[in-house]
Structures are given as C-alpha cells and as structure tokens.
Design a protein around this motif. Structure first.
Motif, mmCIF file in Angstrom:
data_model
loop_
_atom_site.group_PDB
_atom_site.id
_atom_site.type_symbol
_atom_site.label_atom_id
_atom_site.label_comp_id
_atom_site.label_asym_id
_atom_site.label_seq_id
_atom_site.Cartn_x
_atom_site.Cartn_y
_atom_site.Cartn_z
ATOM 1 N N MET A 87 49.140 3.690 39.023
ATOM 2 C CA MET A 87 50.293 4.559 38.816
ATOM 3 C C MET A 87 50.848 4.997 40.166
ATOM 4 O O MET A 87 50.098 5.194 41.129
ATOM 5 C CB MET A 87 49.940 5.782 37.980
ATOM 6 C CG MET A 87 48.996 6.769 38.643
ATOM 7 S SD MET A 87 48.769 8.315 37.710
ATOM 8 C CE MET A 87 50.354 9.118 37.945
ATOM 9 N N VAL A 88 52.166 5.103 40.240
ATOM 10 C CA VAL A 88 52.830 5.655 41.414
ATOM 11 C C VAL A 88 53.155 7.106 41.109
ATOM 12 O O VAL A 88 53.797 7.408 40.097
ATOM 13 C CB VAL A 88 54.109 4.867 41.756
ATOM 14 C CG1 VAL A 88 54.906 5.574 42.845
ATOM 15 C CG2 VAL A 88 53.747 3.454 42.206
ATOM 16 N N ALA A 89 52.700 8.003 41.960
ATOM 17 C CA ALA A 89 52.888 9.434 41.746
ATOM 18 C C ALA A 89 53.867 9.999 42.769
ATOM 19 O O ALA A 89 53.595 9.993 43.967
ATOM 20 C CB ALA A 89 51.547 10.166 41.842
ATOM 21 N N TYR A 90 55.013 10.452 42.259
ATOM 22 C CA TYR A 90 55.953 11.229 43.065
ATOM 23 C C TYR A 90 55.559 12.699 42.973
ATOM 24 O O TYR A 90 54.545 13.041 42.384
ATOM 25 C CB TYR A 90 57.377 10.988 42.572
ATOM 26 C CG TYR A 90 57.958 9.654 42.967
ATOM 27 C CD1 TYR A 90 58.694 9.511 44.139
ATOM 28 C CD2 TYR A 90 57.776 8.528 42.169
ATOM 29 C CE1 TYR A 90 59.230 8.284 44.511
ATOM 30 C CE2 TYR A 90 58.307 7.302 42.522
ATOM 31 C CZ TYR A 90 59.034 7.185 43.692
ATOM 32 O OH TYR A 90 59.565 5.967 44.058
ATOM 33 N N ILE A 91 56.368 13.560 43.537
ATOM 34 C CA ILE A 91 55.936 14.952 43.695
ATOM 35 C C ILE A 91 55.654 15.636 42.359
ATOM 36 O O ILE A 91 54.689 16.392 42.244
ATOM 37 C CB ILE A 91 56.941 15.763 44.540
ATOM 38 C CG1 ILE A 91 56.334 17.119 44.899
ATOM 39 C CG2 ILE A 91 58.293 15.884 43.855
ATOM 40 C CD1 ILE A 91 57.029 17.818 46.035
ATOM 41 N N GLU A 92 56.462 15.360 41.314
ATOM 42 C CA GLU A 92 56.204 16.007 40.031
ATOM 43 C C GLU A 92 54.886 15.533 39.432
ATOM 44 O O GLU A 92 54.181 16.302 38.780
ATOM 45 C CB GLU A 92 57.371 15.745 39.064
ATOM 46 C CG GLU A 92 58.662 16.453 39.470
ATOM 47 C CD GLU A 92 58.484 17.962 39.631
ATOM 48 O OE1 GLU A 92 57.736 18.575 38.825
ATOM 49 O OE2 GLU A 92 59.074 18.531 40.568
ATOM 50 N N ASP A 93 54.563 14.254 39.640
ATOM 51 C CA ASP A 93 53.266 13.743 39.176
ATOM 52 C C ASP A 93 52.125 14.366 39.966
ATOM 53 O O ASP A 93 51.092 14.746 39.410
ATOM 54 C CB ASP A 93 53.216 12.220 39.337
ATOM 55 C CG ASP A 93 54.382 11.520 38.669
ATOM 56 O OD1 ASP A 93 54.550 11.688 37.452
ATOM 57 O OD2 ASP A 93 55.132 10.811 39.379
ATOM 58 N N LEU A 94 52.305 14.476 41.283
ATOM 59 C CA LEU A 94 51.255 15.051 42.123
ATOM 60 C C LEU A 94 50.988 16.502 41.764
ATOM 61 O O LEU A 94 49.847 16.963 41.816
ATOM 62 C CB LEU A 94 51.646 14.932 43.601
ATOM 63 C CG LEU A 94 51.638 13.511 44.174
ATOM 64 C CD1 LEU A 94 52.255 13.499 45.570
ATOM 65 C CD2 LEU A 94 50.229 12.939 44.217
ATOM 66 N N ARG A 95 52.020 17.226 41.387
ATOM 67 C CA ARG A 95 51.814 18.626 40.978
ATOM 68 C C ARG A 95 50.908 18.728 39.770
ATOM 69 O O ARG A 95 50.227 19.740 39.578
ATOM 70 C CB ARG A 95 53.162 19.287 40.687
ATOM 71 C CG ARG A 95 53.960 19.618 41.940
ATOM 72 C CD ARG A 95 55.175 20.459 41.606
ATOM 73 N NE ARG A 95 55.881 20.859 42.823
ATOM 74 C CZ ARG A 95 57.151 20.587 43.084
ATOM 75 N NH1 ARG A 95 57.869 19.925 42.193
ATOM 76 N NH2 ARG A 95 57.713 20.986 44.197
ATOM 77 N N LYS A 96 50.870 17.672 38.948
ATOM 78 C CA LYS A 96 50.029 17.669 37.754
ATOM 79 C C LYS A 96 48.629 17.150 38.045
ATOM 80 O O LYS A 96 47.638 17.715 37.582
ATOM 81 C CB LYS A 96 50.679 16.806 36.665
ATOM 82 C CG LYS A 96 52.004 17.345 36.164
ATOM 83 C CD LYS A 96 52.655 16.361 35.192
ATOM 84 C CE LYS A 96 54.021 16.850 34.745
ATOM 85 N NZ LYS A 96 54.696 15.845 33.871
ATOM 86 N N ILE A 97 48.529 16.042 38.792
ATOM 87 C CA ILE A 97 47.212 15.411 38.966
ATOM 88 C C ILE A 97 46.524 15.784 40.267
ATOM 89 O O ILE A 97 45.306 15.698 40.374
ATOM 90 C CB ILE A 97 47.309 13.873 38.840
ATOM 91 C CG1 ILE A 97 48.102 13.267 40.002
ATOM 92 C CG2 ILE A 97 47.883 13.466 37.493
ATOM 93 C CD1 ILE A 97 47.996 11.751 40.111
ATOM 94 N N ARG A 98 47.286 16.164 41.294
ATOM 95 C CA ARG A 98 46.726 16.542 42.585
ATOM 96 C C ARG A 98 47.550 17.675 43.187
ATOM 97 O O ARG A 98 48.204 17.500 44.217
ATOM 98 C CB ARG A 98 46.714 15.357 43.561
ATOM 99 C CG ARG A 98 45.826 14.181 43.172
ATOM 100 C CD ARG A 98 44.354 14.534 43.275
ATOM 101 N NE ARG A 98 43.517 13.368 43.049
ATOM 102 C CZ ARG A 98 43.133 12.938 41.858
ATOM 103 N NH1 ARG A 98 43.527 13.585 40.777
ATOM 104 N NH2 ARG A 98 42.368 11.873 41.730
#
Length: 210
Positions: free
Chosen positions: A86-97
């Motif tokens: 998966m490619v994580a942009y900032i909104e994804d990173l706020r959830k997973i990291r």
C-alpha cells in the motif's frame, strides 16, 4: 523547542525512520523509508496484510511501540513476504502511523528519524510525484527483500533522474540514504530528531523537527 522548516515546491526528500543521526546505522529491522513530495507531504510504501496479518495499526508497530516487530514498514507479517502493498499519503499515515506525521507523538514513542532534503528541477519534482501517484494505483506486493519501502523510494529517485542506479547492497533505507548523501555531498540538507509535518494550507507542509 521544535524547529520548523518551510519546504519549497522543488524540494524532495527521504526520511529514514529509526536513524538517529547522519552517522547512525540502524539495524535492518529498525528502519523505514518514507519520501517527501514536492510541497512537503510525506509518502511511503507499506505492507498491509499477508498470511500472518493481525490487522494491527497505529503505534503498536505490530506488537508494541518499542519492538517494531517485522520492521516498521509492515503492519505484521512473520516473514515479511507476500504481503499486499500500500502507498500511504498523509491521511493514511495519520491512521496507521500517526507518529510519522506528528513530532510530539514521535517524541512520545521515541521514534527518531533523519531527513535528507534536495532541491531539484521542476521536471524532476514532477516525475518524483508522478511515480508515487502511479504506484498508488497499482502498488503490487510488499516483500522485505527487493520489494520494500526503500526499493520503491529508490525507484522514485531513479524515475525522477535524481539517481541513475539502484541501492548498493541490500535494499535498506539507510543504504539509500548513504547513496543519496554521497552523491549529493554538499548539495543536500539533513536533519535529525523527532520528525513531523505541519500543514500551511492546501497541499503545502512545513517540516517540524524536535
């Protein structure tokens, strides 16, 4: 006190999570590579799933905030193989990291990182960003050897014509950092500490270092 660095639209960069300083060499399973897009947004490649997935996310790193089980690139997989990428942009990173975007949380969980910043041409910046956009559409699999966070970070720098060849030796974030810092000695900026970003409007972000 936190330092705030305003990033330009032609800045791109590499963040090595777990690297405490320019000279520190973290263990192979104690590091993770994210990139900094033009405008300052962080992005990275992660393993999310796989046969041994527990579905754990956030500050657990698969088991606990201190162990970084299976490496901080993978949510959890005992071998780091055959995981869905998966490619994580900032909104994804706020959830997973969330500690990868919030310097205060990075400090709370004692996750030190080192950033390498480069000023590039507009064409290089556009190519760098396009690589991640295209990878998001078809991320493929995550494999700890040859298909991990640093593999894809390296490919972004190559696609943008910032580098001309792959990572020397094993595909690790620290080896990519060394490759970039040696190629661009005297032409890059480096920062170490607890790293986060701060939105300054739209898709523009400042780099925060505590």
């Amino acid at each position: 006190m936190a330092q705030v660095f305003s990033l330009k639209s032609n800045h791109v960069g590499l963040i090595v999570r777990g690297k405490h300083s320019h000279d520190h060499n973290p263990g192979k399973m104690e590091q993770h590579a994210d990139c900094i897009l033009p405008g300052g947004q962080p992005v990275g490649f992660f393993g999310n799933g796989g046969d041994a997935s527990s579905g754990v996310s956030g500050p657990s790193f698969g088991s606990s905030s201190n162990s970084w089980a299976a490496g901080p690139s993978a949510i959890w997989n005992s071998k780091g193989l055959n995981m869905k990428g998966m490619v994580a942009y900032i909104e994804d990173l706020r959830k997973i990291r969330p500690m990868y975007v919030d310097a205060a949380l990075a400090k709370k969980y004692d996750i030190k990182s080192t950033v390498l910043l480069l000023e590039v041409t507009k064409d290089q910046a556009d190519l760098f960003e396009r690589y991640w956009t295209q990878l998001k559409l078809n991320p493929g699999a995550f494999n700890i050897l040859g298909g991990n966070c640093s593999t894809h970070a390296s490919e972004a720098f190559i696609d943008a014509k910032i580098l001309t060849k792959g990572i020397p030796g094993l595909d690790t974030p620290n080896n990519l950092y060394k490759q970039l810092s040696e190629k661009y000695i005297g032409k890059c900026q480096t920062f170490s500490g607890y790293i986060g970003v701060r939105n300054k409007g739209g898709d523009l972000y400042d780099l925060v270092v505590e």
